[in-house]
Design a protein around this motif. Sequence first.
Motif, short mmCIF file in Angstrom:
data_model
loop_
_atom_site.label_atom_id
_atom_site.label_comp_id
_atom_site.label_asym_id
_atom_site.label_seq_id
_atom_site.Cartn_x
_atom_site.Cartn_y
_atom_site.Cartn_z
N HIS A 1 0.85 -1.19 0.00
CA HIS A 1 0.00 0.00 0.00
C HIS A 1 0.89 1.24 0.00
CE1 HIS A 1 -3.29 -2.70 1.11
NE2 HIS A 1 -4.09 -1.72 0.75
N LEU A 2 0.47 2.21 -0.78
CA LEU A 2 1.11 3.52 -0.79
C LEU A 2 0.19 4.47 -0.02
CD1 LEU A 2 3.05 5.76 -1.77
CD2 LEU A 2 1.72 5.83 -3.90
N ILE A 3 0.74 5.07 1.03
CA ILE A 3 -0.03 6.03 1.81
C ILE A 3 0.50 7.41 1.42
CG2 ILE A 3 -0.59 6.88 4.12
CD1 ILE A 3 0.51 3.37 3.87
N ARG A 4 -0.38 8.23 0.90
CA ARG A 4 -0.01 9.58 0.47
C ARG A 4 -0.30 10.58 1.59
NH1 ARG A 4 -2.94 7.56 -4.22
NH2 ARG A 4 -1.44 6.99 -5.84
N PRO A 5 0.36 11.74 1.56
CA PRO A 5 0.16 12.74 2.61
C PRO A 5 -1.28 13.19 2.79
CG PRO A 5 2.08 13.28 1.31
CD PRO A 5 1.41 12.13 0.61
N ASP A 6 -2.10 13.11 1.74
CA ASP A 6 -3.51 13.48 1.87
C ASP A 6 -4.36 12.34 2.42
OD1 ASP A 6 -3.73 11.72 -0.27
OD2 ASP A 6 -4.59 13.19 -1.65
N ARG A 7 -3.70 11.27 2.82
CA ARG A 7 -4.30 10.06 3.40
C ARG A 7 -4.94 9.13 2.36
NH1 ARG A 7 -4.72 10.08 9.14
NH2 ARG A 7 -3.21 11.59 9.86
N SER A 8 -4.91 9.51 1.09
CA SER A 8 -5.41 8.58 0.08
C SER A 8 -4.43 7.41 0.02
CB SER A 8 -5.53 9.25 -1.29
OG SER A 8 -4.27 9.63 -1.80
N MET A 9 -4.95 6.27 -0.39
CA MET A 9 -4.11 5.08 -0.46
C MET A 9 -4.25 4.45 -1.84
SD MET A 9 -4.61 3.35 3.32
CE MET A 9 -4.01 1.80 2.76
N ALA A 10 -3.19 3.76 -2.24
CA ALA A 10 -3.19 2.98 -3.47
C ALA A 10 -2.55 1.64 -3.13
CB ALA A 10 -2.42 3.70 -4.56
#
Length: 160
Positions: free
Chosen positions: A3-12
């Motif tokens: 999982h990629l956690i982005r600073p805006d809390r969205s995940m991929a």
Amino acid sequence: MLHLIRPDRSMARVKSSARAIELAVAHGADLSKLDWQPAEKPADDLIVSLALRYGVKCSAGIVLDAAYVVLRRYPLEITETHQKAAESHAALLQEQGALMDKVLPGWSDRKRELDARVDESHRQVVEDAEKQLEQALTAKERDTDLVTHWINLGGLEPPR
């Protein structure tokens, strides 16, 4: 799965193994270049906290092995499933209890007893899962390099 956690809390997420993280770290690769697909739910504070302990930085955020996301989400998802089942069973008992008791005397009482055992089992499973999550959060301190990276990307540090 990663999982990629982005600073805006969205995940991929991407289908890959934890070995990819090890190789990326060993060779200085940027995991953000993988073919990431959007995840259904955003990261909450506890997922970010786990990422700041067990993740690996990349140019787009922090990459975390899916096992940690599951560790966080399992107690929530099992509780949601249990609640839906309990509501369905309560409706069944209300709608069909009298009929079933005519066909199978004592059915409603046995159904309530079974539901109580299932409730207790659910409570124990959730308690165990929450203990595992707590252990993961307390077993390792936040990585200061990951925290700095996260903040530099615009992420907010969670309270735990």
